[in-house]
Design an enzyme around this catalytic site. Sequence first.
Site, short mmCIF file in Angstrom:
data_model
loop_
_atom_site.label_atom_id
_atom_site.label_comp_id
_atom_site.label_asym_id
_atom_site.label_seq_id
_atom_site.Cartn_x
_atom_site.Cartn_y
_atom_site.Cartn_z
N GLY A 114 -24.55 -58.11 8.29
CA GLY A 114 -25.91 -57.62 8.09
C GLY A 114 -26.46 -57.04 9.38
N CYS A 115 -27.55 -56.29 9.24
CA CYS A 115 -28.11 -55.61 10.41
C CYS A 115 -28.73 -56.62 11.37
CB CYS A 115 -29.12 -54.55 10.00
SG CYS A 115 -30.36 -55.10 8.82
N TYR A 116 -29.57 -57.53 10.87
CA TYR A 116 -30.14 -58.54 11.77
C TYR A 116 -29.03 -59.40 12.40
CZ TYR A 116 -34.98 -57.68 10.22
OH TYR A 116 -36.21 -57.13 9.96
N THR B 280 -25.98 -58.68 13.13
CA THR B 280 -25.29 -57.95 14.18
C THR B 280 -26.09 -58.01 15.48
OG1 THR B 280 -24.21 -56.46 12.61
CG2 THR B 280 -24.44 -55.67 14.87
N SER B 281 -27.38 -57.75 15.36
CA SER B 281 -28.20 -57.72 16.58
C SER B 281 -28.32 -59.09 17.22
CB SER B 281 -29.59 -57.13 16.29
OG SER B 281 -30.46 -58.09 15.76
#
Lengths: 346, 346, 346, 346
Positions: free
Chosen positions: D149-151, D153-154
Site C-alpha cells: 500500500g501507499c502509506y 511504503t512510506s
Amino acid sequence: MVRVGIIGVTGYTGSELLRIIHAHDQVELTYVTSHSFTGRNLSDIHPQYSGLMEMVCHPFSVEEAIEKTDLVFCALPHGEAMHTVPLLTRAGIKVVDLSADFRLKDKVLYQEWYGKEHIAPDYLGKAVYGLPELYREKIKETTLVANPGCYPTSVLLALAPLAHKGMICWETLVVDAKSGTSGAGRNPSQFLHYPECTENFRPYRVAAHQHTPEMEQELGRLAGEEITFTFVPHLVPMIRGILSTVYLKSVVSMEEDELWSIYDKFYANDPFVRLLVPPLMVETKYVYGSNYCALSLKKDSRTGRFIIISVIDNLVKGAAGQAVQNMNLMLGFEETTGLEMLPLRP
Amino acid sequence: MVRVGIIGVTGYTGSELLRIIHAHDQVELTYVTSHSFTGRNLSDIHPQYSGLMEMVCHPFSVEEAIEKTDLVFCALPHGEAMHTVPLLTRAGIKVVDLSADFRLKDKVLYQEWYGKEHIAPDYLGKAVYGLPELYREKIKETTLVANPGCYPTSVLLALAPLAHKGMICWETLVVDAKSGTSGAGRNPSQFLHYPECTENFRPYRVAAHQHTPEMEQELGRLAGEEITFTFVPHLVPMIRGILSTVYLKSVVSMEEDELWSIYDKFYANDPFVRLLVPPLMVETKYVYGSNYCALSLKKDSRTGRFIIISVIDNLVKGAAGQAVQNMNLMLGFEETTGLEMLPLRP
Amino acid sequence: MVRVGIIGVTGYTGSELLRIIHAHDQVELTYVTSHSFTGRNLSDIHPQYSGLMEMVCHPFSVEEAIEKTDLVFCALPHGEAMHTVPLLTRAGIKVVDLSADFRLKDKVLYQEWYGKEHIAPDYLGKAVYGLPELYREKIKETTLVANPGCYPTSVLLALAPLAHKGMICWETLVVDAKSGTSGAGRNPSQFLHYPECTENFRPYRVAAHQHTPEMEQELGRLAGEEITFTFVPHLVPMIRGILSTVYLKSVVSMEEDELWSIYDKFYANDPFVRLLVPPLMVETKYVYGSNYCALSLKKDSRTGRFIIISVIDNLVKGAAGQAVQNMNLMLGFEETTGLEMLPLRP
Amino acid sequence: MVRVGIIGVTGYTGSELLRIIHAHDQVELTYVTSHSFTGRNLSDIHPQYSGLMEMVCHPFSVEEAIEKTDLVFCALPHGEAMHTVPLLTRAGIKVVDLSADFRLKDKVLYQEWYGKEHIAPDYLGKAVYGLPELYREKIKETTLVANPGCYPTSVLLALAPLAHKGMICWETLVVDAKSGTSGAGRNPSQFLHYPECTENFRPYRVAAHQHTPEMEQELGRLAGEEITFTFVPHLVPMIRGILSTVYLKSVVSMEEDELWSIYDKFYANDPFVRLLVPPLMVETKYVYGSNYCALSLKKDSRTGRFIIISVIDNLVKGAAGQAVQNMNLMLGFEETTGLEMLPLRP
C-alpha cells in the site's frame, strides 16, 4: 555522445532542461553555469535532484564552453543572452537560445517592447525561429536557434494552418490566453506569492504583453502581410500549462470539418501536435509535463466565428522540450528522441 | 422581522443564503426545505455551521410556506422551480427564484436551451429580471424576481453602459469567461473530481452554454435590437469567482477616458459596482465572499478594440448575495443591508 | 463609538483587522500607520478594499496615537513591537499586541528563541496572555494584552481542559501541526513562491519552531509544572487554516465519552469553541474566515492513546479575530460583537 | 520483449502503469482489460493519451491472459483481486497484484479490516510482500507479488532500519501521515469534490485506517515481535504525494549522526531511497512523478524523541512504479529499468 551545456541553469527552464536531457540517450551534459550559484552543486539549486544529479556550476566562460561542449542551451534572461550568444556562435558552438533576444527580426520592435537597445542586431537575421512545425528544414541547417516564447508557441500552432492558407480575417482575431505561474519564472514576487495567487484569477499586461510582436511577426510571415491582433494573457492558479482560446472569422465560408481537414493535413507529419477528435476537448492536463501541443477546433454556427483552442506545457513545448526538439534537429537525431514522456495525469 | 424561507437549502446556493441571512438583522429564517435531507438538521447538510445554526429541514409544502413565511428564496434546480414558484406566487408569497426557469421571456428559447417544455409560461412575462443595476424600480414593485445567472451577472454589468448607449458593434463582441468550480454545484462528478480538476484549466460548453440566450435577451433589450455574440466559458481550479473578459469594437471612435466616464456615470448610484482606477486591474480575489462586482476598462489602441473585464463572486453577487439584494428592494429595506461584508483576501 | 487604531496595517493581520473592524458597530477606525506605505491610501495597500475603505496611512507617532485613539492594535513584527508598545501603554492607551514580544514571561526564553534581547522586560509580567478561554477575567481588567500565536491558540484550546485537570502524561505528548501559508506573512519568499508551494507538502522548523516555548509556558502554568513536548509544524498548500493533531496518553484510564464530558464542561461558556459530535470530524474549512475553533476528540483503543484535533483560521481566531475578541473584553462589550460571521464554505 | 498485461486499467493505478510501461524498453503491453470500458480505446478512458496510445480494452478472460501475456499487473479493487489472481498464478503467469488482497498473512486480520472473508487464504502465504528494499531476493524468485500500500511504503521505508535493529520503543511510536488525493482513487465523491477539497485540510479514518495492520505486520516481522502503534492519515489538497511524519523514542540513547549512519548503511544498495543531507528537508515535490523515496532524520534533543520524515509519490513508489520495480526483479531486468524519470518540479 554529443556534449551539451546549459548557460544559466538556475531557473525553471534550467531545471526542466536537466530533467529532459537526463532522459536523452544521445547527449551528455558536460557544462553548466550559474551566476548566482557559482561553485554550488546542481542539487543545491534544484533540490528535487538531490542525490540524483551531481555537477558543479561554473561561472560562464567562452573558453570553457568551447572546450567542453558541442552545443549549448542558453537559458539567460532576455537582455543578457544577446551579450553571450554571439560569443558562442562565433566560436562554432551550436546554440539554442531560450531568451527573447533573437526572436524578433526587427531591432526597433525589440527596443520598443523590451525597453533596451539590441546590441547584436546582426544576429537577428541569422537566427532561425525555432518552431519545428514551421521551420524544420531551416533548423536542421542553422547554428543558432531562437527558441519561441511560450505564448507564441501555443498561439502559432493554433493559427498556422489557417494563416498559411490566408484564410484569417485578421481584424476579427482575438487571442485570450491563460497561463500557469511557472512561466513567470523562479524569482519570488508579490504577484506569485502563494496566498495572493491561489484561489485567484487575474489578467495581466492586458493588450500589452511583450510576446505580441513575436506572434505578429510570425503570423505576418505566414500570411504575407503585416498584421495586428488583440492579445490578453491571464494567470491561472496552477503551475504548468497554457491554454489559448483563439477567436476569428474566416475570409471564406467553411464548415467545422473543412477546418479540421486543413489542420489535419498541415500537421500530418508533426509528431508533437495532436488534434483532438470531438467531443473530446482540450485541457491543460492532457499535455502536462510532456512536449505535446493539443488542439480543439470549433465553429460557433450562431455567429460564424471559429474558436481554436490549444494547450501546451509552458515549460516543455513552451520552453525546454521545444529546445531539445530543436537540438535533435540541429544534431541530426530523430526529432522525438528523449521527448516521448507521456503527460502526467492525474 | 420579516419571515423568510429557503426552498431547497441543500446546495451551495442554500448554504450561501444561510450565511448571508444569518448576518441580516431585519429578517428571520423561519422555514427551510430539502428533498434529500428531510428531517435532518441544517448542520448535517452544511457541517461548517454545526453548533451555530440549528433548524430542521422540512419537505416542501405550500401550506407550510404560506403559514410560516413572507418571502421565500427558491433554490431548486431549473426544471423544478417552474413547478413550485407559481404555487407560492399565487398564494401571495414574495419569491426570489434562483433557478433559470423565469429568466427567459421566450418559452421557445427556454425549451431550446434547457431541453424541456416550460410548464408555466404565463409567469415568464410577470417575473422581473433581478439585476438591480438595470431593474431596481421594477424589482421594488414585483412579487416574483428571477435572479440572474452567474455568468450573465458578470457579463451584463460589464456591457450594460455601452449597450444602453447603443455603442457596441455587436458582430465584434466576444466574451471569454472563466469561472471557479462552485458554480457547477455540489453534486460530485468526474469533471469536478479533485485530482482531475486541480492543476488543470479547461474550456467547456464552447459556444453552447445555456446562459447565452439570457445574456442575449438582456443585451438585446438594452440595445433595442436582436443580437448574438460568441460566449466561451472556462473552468478555473479555484472555488469562487467569475472573471469575464469582454472584447468589442465601438460603433463610434472613443478614448479610454471617455469609456470610463460612461461607466462612472452609469453606475454612480449602484453600491455594489466598483470601477477600478488604473493601473489597478481586477482580480477575482478583490470580490471574494462579497457582493461586489469590480470592473476594469482598457482600450487596445493598436487594434481599436475595447477590453472590459469584470469580476464577481459567483455564489454572492452571482447568486445568493444578489438574491438578498433583490429581497432588500422587494421589502423596502436599504439595498445594502446584510451585504456589506468585505472581500476575504488573502 | 470607541476610537481604535492599527499600528502596522500593511500585512495580512492588518488587512484582516480592517475587515473585522469594518463589521463592528461599536468601534470606529481613526488611525492607521504603515512604515512602508506612509501617505498612501489603505486601498493601495489592500486593493480588495479599493472603493470601499479610504483612509491615509500615517507614520507612527505616539502623540498622534494618544490624540486619536482609545485602543490600538499593534501589528508590528516581533522585535519592533517591544519598542512601541510601552510608549502606548504608558500614555494610557489600551493595547492589543499581535506580535510575540509580550507573550513569554521569561526574557531569557525570549532571547533564546527569538534571537534578540528583550528591551522592555518589565512589561512581560504586566501583559495578560490574550486567550479569553483561559484568561477572560484578567483580560477585562488589563490595558495590555499579548495576543497569542496562531499555533499556540490551536494547541492550547486542544489541550487546556486536560492540562487543567493534570491528566496529561507529558512525556507522551506529540503535536503535529499543519498550517496554511498566510501565517508566514505577506513578504514574498522562495518558500511561498506559488510554483514551489502548490501541489507540495512540507515540514519546516522541525522541533525548532519559535512558538514552542509559548505553548510550554501556558501548558506548564495550567499543569503547575515545567513541561516540554515535541512540536512539528508543516505547510499546507492553502491560504488559511491550522489543524493541530495532538497525541497523548492520559495519566488515568478514561473512555472517549469521559474525555468528551471534560471538554464539554470546560468550554460550556466559551462562544467560539465548538466541540464536534462524532462521526463529524474537523476540517479547516469548518472555521474558514470565522473566529471559531472546532475540536474533535478520539480514543485510539488499540494503543490507549488520545487524539485531539483542533482547527482554527490562523488569521482570525489565530490573530485578528482573537484580537478583536480581546478588545471586546477590554472595552466591556459583548465578547462576540463583530465576530459572528459564519465560516465561508465552499 | 516480455509481454505484459494490465487487469483493470481504468483507474489511476492503471493510467500510471501505462505511463511507466510506455517508457520501459524491455516489455511490451499486449493486453488490457476493463469492466466498465470494455471495447473502448485506452484513450477514451485516459484522454491524456489520446493520439499517443491506441489499444482496445477487453473483458477479462484467463484464457486470453494466458495466450497474450507473460506477466500481468492486477489493478483490481481489493475484494475483486482475490478472485482473479489465483486463476492467473495457477496458469503460470507472473502476477504483481496492486490490491490489498495478498498483503496480509493473516486471513482473520483481512476480514477484520476489510470487512469480507478472504476466499483464497492459501495464497496469503505464497505471495511475497513487494517492498524490494526488504524482500528483493524473494521477489526475484516468486511468481506472485503483493504490491504494498501507499502509506505502508512510506512508513516502512521510514522505519525499517531502526525496526530491523530492534531499536524502536514501540509504545512511543506515532505516525502522522498526509496524502494527496489521488490515493483515494478515480471515483467521484463528496469527499473529493473540488469545491470541498481545495483550500481544506482534513484528517480521516483517525486511528482506523485499513493500512494499519499491513504496517504492523511488516514492522512486527522486522522486530520479531507483535507491535501496535497509532496511525492517523490526513488529506492534503494536492494530487500526488505522501509525507509521513514518524515520532518515536529509541530503546538506546543515540545522536542524530548515529541514526544517520544506520540509515545510510541500510539503504546503501537501494537505488530508489534517498537520504537527504541536512539542512535539506523533504518535500513531496522532491519525488513528484518519480519512483524515489526521500527521507529526513531529526533528533528533538529537548525531548529525546526521533522524528523521521519520508516522502513518496503515492502513484509511483506507492503503487505503479513499485509494481514495475517488482516486475523488473521478477523478470531479471535491471531494477531501475524504465524508472529513472526525475521528479517533476516545479
